[in-house]
Design a protein around this motif. Sequence first.
Motif, PDB file in Angstrom:
ATOM      1  N   PRO A 155      10.856  -9.664   4.593  1.00  0.00           N
ATOM      2  CA  PRO A 155      10.346  -9.152   5.816  1.00  0.00           C
ATOM      3  C   PRO A 155      11.112  -9.467   7.051  1.00  0.00           C
ATOM      4  CG  PRO A 155       9.000 -11.153   4.928  1.00  0.00           C
ATOM      5  CD  PRO A 155      10.318 -10.637   3.753  1.00  0.00           C
ATOM      6  N   GLY A 156      11.190  -8.640   7.758  1.00  0.00           N
ATOM      7  CA  GLY A 156      11.869  -8.652   9.085  1.00  0.00           C
ATOM      8  C   GLY A 156      11.039  -9.207  10.397  1.00  0.00           C
ATOM      9  N   LYS A 157      11.771  -9.253  11.388  1.00  0.00           N
ATOM     10  CA  LYS A 157      10.814  -9.641  12.696  1.00  0.00           C
ATOM     11  C   LYS A 157      10.119  -8.407  13.347  1.00  0.00           C
ATOM     12  CE  LYS A 157      13.665 -13.236  14.369  1.00  0.00           C
ATOM     13  NZ  LYS A 157      14.698 -13.882  15.305  1.00  0.00           N
ATOM     14  N   LYS A 158      10.837  -7.265  12.959  1.00  0.00           N
ATOM     15  CA  LYS A 158       9.995  -5.958  13.622  1.00  0.00           C
ATOM     16  C   LYS A 158       8.707  -5.668  12.786  1.00  0.00           C
ATOM     17  CE  LYS A 158      14.084  -3.774  15.441  1.00  0.00           C
ATOM     18  NZ  LYS A 158      14.714  -2.695  15.510  1.00  0.00           N
ATOM     19  N   GLY A 159       7.711  -5.661  13.258  1.00  0.00           N
ATOM     20  CA  GLY A 159       6.475  -5.332  12.792  1.00  0.00           C
ATOM     21  C   GLY A 159       5.394  -5.935  13.303  1.00  0.00           C
ATOM     22  N   ILE A 212      -7.335 -11.912   5.791  1.00  0.00           N
ATOM     23  CA  ILE A 212      -6.799 -10.680   5.537  1.00  0.00           C
ATOM     24  C   ILE A 212      -6.034  -9.667   6.699  1.00  0.00           C
ATOM     25  CG2 ILE A 212      -7.325  -8.393   4.325  1.00  0.00           C
ATOM     26  CD1 ILE A 212      -7.663 -10.465   2.341  1.00  0.00           C
ATOM     27  N   VAL A 213      -4.778  -9.504   6.519  1.00  0.00           N
ATOM     28  CA  VAL A 213      -4.341  -8.753   7.625  1.00  0.00           C
ATOM     29  C   VAL A 213      -3.609  -7.528   7.116  1.00  0.00           C
ATOM     30  CG1 VAL A 213      -3.672 -10.811   9.141  1.00  0.00           C
ATOM     31  CG2 VAL A 213      -1.919 -10.110   7.462  1.00  0.00           C
ATOM     32  N   VAL A 214      -3.585  -6.416   7.870  1.00  0.00           N
ATOM     33  CA  VAL A 214      -2.747  -5.114   7.458  1.00  0.00           C
ATOM     34  C   VAL A 214      -1.237  -5.424   8.104  1.00  0.00           C
ATOM     35  CG1 VAL A 214      -2.624  -2.617   7.657  1.00  0.00           C
ATOM     36  CG2 VAL A 214      -4.806  -3.755   7.314  1.00  0.00           C
ATOM     37  N   ASP A 215      -0.278  -5.343   7.339  1.00  0.00           N
ATOM     38  CA  ASP A 215       1.073  -5.939   7.891  1.00  0.00           C
ATOM     39  C   ASP A 215       1.794  -4.374   7.727  1.00  0.00           C
ATOM     40  OD1 ASP A 215       2.806  -7.576   8.838  1.00  0.00           O
ATOM     41  OD2 ASP A 215       3.660  -8.026   7.031  1.00  0.00           O
ATOM     42  N   ILE A 216       2.204  -3.983   8.943  1.00  0.00           N
ATOM     43  CA  ILE A 216       3.406  -2.741   8.879  1.00  0.00           C
ATOM     44  C   ILE A 216       4.716  -3.325   9.406  1.00  0.00           C
ATOM     45  CG2 ILE A 216       3.759  -0.592   9.936  1.00  0.00           C
ATOM     46  CD1 ILE A 216       0.720  -0.427  10.404  1.00  0.00           C
ATOM     47  N   ARG A 217       5.771  -3.389   8.594  1.00  0.00           N
ATOM     48  CA  ARG A 217       6.761  -4.175   8.920  1.00  0.00           C
ATOM     49  C   ARG A 217       8.116  -3.434   8.365  1.00  0.00           C
ATOM     50  NH1 ARG A 217       6.829  -8.564  11.297  1.00  0.00           N
ATOM     51  NH2 ARG A 217       4.717  -8.361  11.377  1.00  0.00           N
ATOM     52  N   GLU A 218       9.014  -3.745   8.910  1.00  0.00           N
ATOM     53  CA  GLU A 218      10.645  -3.504   8.429  1.00  0.00           C
ATOM     54  C   GLU A 218      11.030  -4.678   7.640  1.00  0.00           C
ATOM     55  OE1 GLU A 218      13.371  -2.519  11.454  1.00  0.00           O
ATOM     56  OE2 GLU A 218      12.591  -0.808  11.895  1.00  0.00           O
ATOM     57  N   PHE A 219      11.972  -4.101   6.317  1.00  0.00           N
ATOM     58  CA  PHE A 219      12.187  -5.328   5.600  1.00  0.00           C
ATOM     59  C   PHE A 219      13.895  -5.107   5.468  1.00  0.00           C
ATOM     60  CE2 PHE A 219       8.085  -5.323   4.385  1.00  0.00           C
ATOM     61  CZ  PHE A 219       7.887  -6.379   3.776  1.00  0.00           C
ATOM     62  N   TYR A 220      14.579  -6.056   5.196  1.00  0.00           N
ATOM     63  CA  TYR A 220      15.971  -6.019   4.873  1.00  0.00           C
ATOM     64  C   TYR A 220      16.248  -6.621   3.785  1.00  0.00           C
ATOM     65  CZ  TYR A 220      15.763 -11.034   6.355  1.00  0.00           C
ATOM     66  OH  TYR A 220      15.720 -12.309   6.318  1.00  0.00           O
ATOM     67  N   VAL A 229       1.071  -1.184   0.031  1.00  0.00           N
ATOM     68  CA  VAL A 229       0.062   0.123   0.104  1.00  0.00           C
ATOM     69  C   VAL A 229       0.967   1.288  -0.068  1.00  0.00           C
ATOM     70  CG1 VAL A 229      -1.876   1.243   1.321  1.00  0.00           C
ATOM     71  CG2 VAL A 229      -2.047  -1.330   1.224  1.00  0.00           C
ATOM     72  N   CYS A 230       1.964   1.349   0.914  1.00  0.00           N
ATOM     73  CA  CYS A 230       2.796   2.332   0.938  1.00  0.00           C
ATOM     74  C   CYS A 230       4.253   1.872   1.630  1.00  0.00           C
ATOM     75  CB  CYS A 230       2.277   3.665   1.355  1.00  0.00           C
ATOM     76  SG  CYS A 230       2.017   3.638   3.188  1.00  0.00           S
ATOM     77  N   GLU A 231       5.214   2.770   1.101  1.00  0.00           N
ATOM     78  CA  GLU A 231       6.515   2.677   1.540  1.00  0.00           C
ATOM     79  C   GLU A 231       6.764   3.806   2.593  1.00  0.00           C
ATOM     80  OE1 GLU A 231       9.241   0.762   0.342  1.00  0.00           O
ATOM     81  OE2 GLU A 231       7.765  -0.314  -1.283  1.00  0.00           O
ATOM     82  N   LEU A 232       6.710   3.596   3.994  1.00  0.00           N
ATOM     83  CA  LEU A 232       6.886   4.467   5.078  1.00  0.00           C
ATOM     84  C   LEU A 232       8.171   5.169   4.994  1.00  0.00           C
ATOM     85  CD1 LEU A 232       5.006   2.562   8.010  1.00  0.00           C
ATOM     86  CD2 LEU A 232       3.973   4.503   6.317  1.00  0.00           C
ATOM     87  N   SER A 233       9.282   4.097   4.835  1.00  0.00           N
ATOM     88  CA  SER A 233      10.628   4.730   4.575  1.00  0.00           C
ATOM     89  C   SER A 233      11.241   3.710   3.752  1.00  0.00           C
ATOM     90  CB  SER A 233      11.255   4.763   5.921  1.00  0.00           C
ATOM     91  OG  SER A 233      11.363   3.680   6.524  1.00  0.00           O
ATOM     92  N   LYS A 234      12.582   3.779   3.869  1.00  0.00           N
ATOM     93  CA  LYS A 234      13.320   2.996   2.921  1.00  0.00           C
ATOM     94  C   LYS A 234      13.114   1.620   3.202  1.00  0.00           C
ATOM     95  CE  LYS A 234      18.029   2.286   3.339  1.00  0.00           C
ATOM     96  NZ  LYS A 234      19.463   2.595   3.342  1.00  0.00           N
ATOM     97  N   ASN A 235      13.221   1.250   4.538  1.00  0.00           N
ATOM     98  CA  ASN A 235      13.090  -0.169   4.972  1.00  0.00           C
ATOM     99  C   ASN A 235      11.581  -0.389   5.730  1.00  0.00           C
ATOM    100  OD1 ASN A 235      15.560  -0.665   4.076  1.00  0.00           O
ATOM    101  ND2 ASN A 235      16.351   0.177   5.944  1.00  0.00           N
ATOM    102  N   ARG A 236      10.612   0.403   5.734  1.00  0.00           N
ATOM    103  CA  ARG A 236       9.233  -0.069   6.208  1.00  0.00           C
ATOM    104  C   ARG A 236       8.299   0.167   5.123  1.00  0.00           C
ATOM    105  NH1 ARG A 236      10.862   3.560  11.204  1.00  0.00           N
ATOM    106  NH2 ARG A 236      12.163   2.106  12.225  1.00  0.00           N
TER     107      ARG A 236
END
Length: 104
Positions: A71-75, A55-63, A37-44
């Motif tokens: 997808p990372g564990k933080k989220g 269906i889930v809304v997933d807000i997550r950090e990526f590496y 849906v959107c990129e919050l920052s470079k890694n989120r």
Amino acid sequence: MSASGKRKDDEDRVSEGDAPPSKTFRKDPDDADEIVVCELSKNRRVMVRKWQGKIVVDIREFYVKDGKQMPGKKGISLSLDQWNVLLNHVEEIDKAVNENSSGD
């Protein structure tokens, strides 16, 4: 936290002067059940996806691993019920943020 009292991911946070997050409505080519849906920052990212048939809304950090975003564990993954509760409280949250940021 580090000795300076700052979190190591502080540089990823978006400040008021930064550009707004980019909005994209695209399917992840590697997973047909994910919509970024959107990129919050470079890694989120904020994504809507199916997980265990729901269906889930997933807000997550990526590496990056082997040149691929993973997808990372933080989220957090919010169920539709949790997402609706959050949506119903957006004005209250926004008001609290504005009240607490007025001294900055």
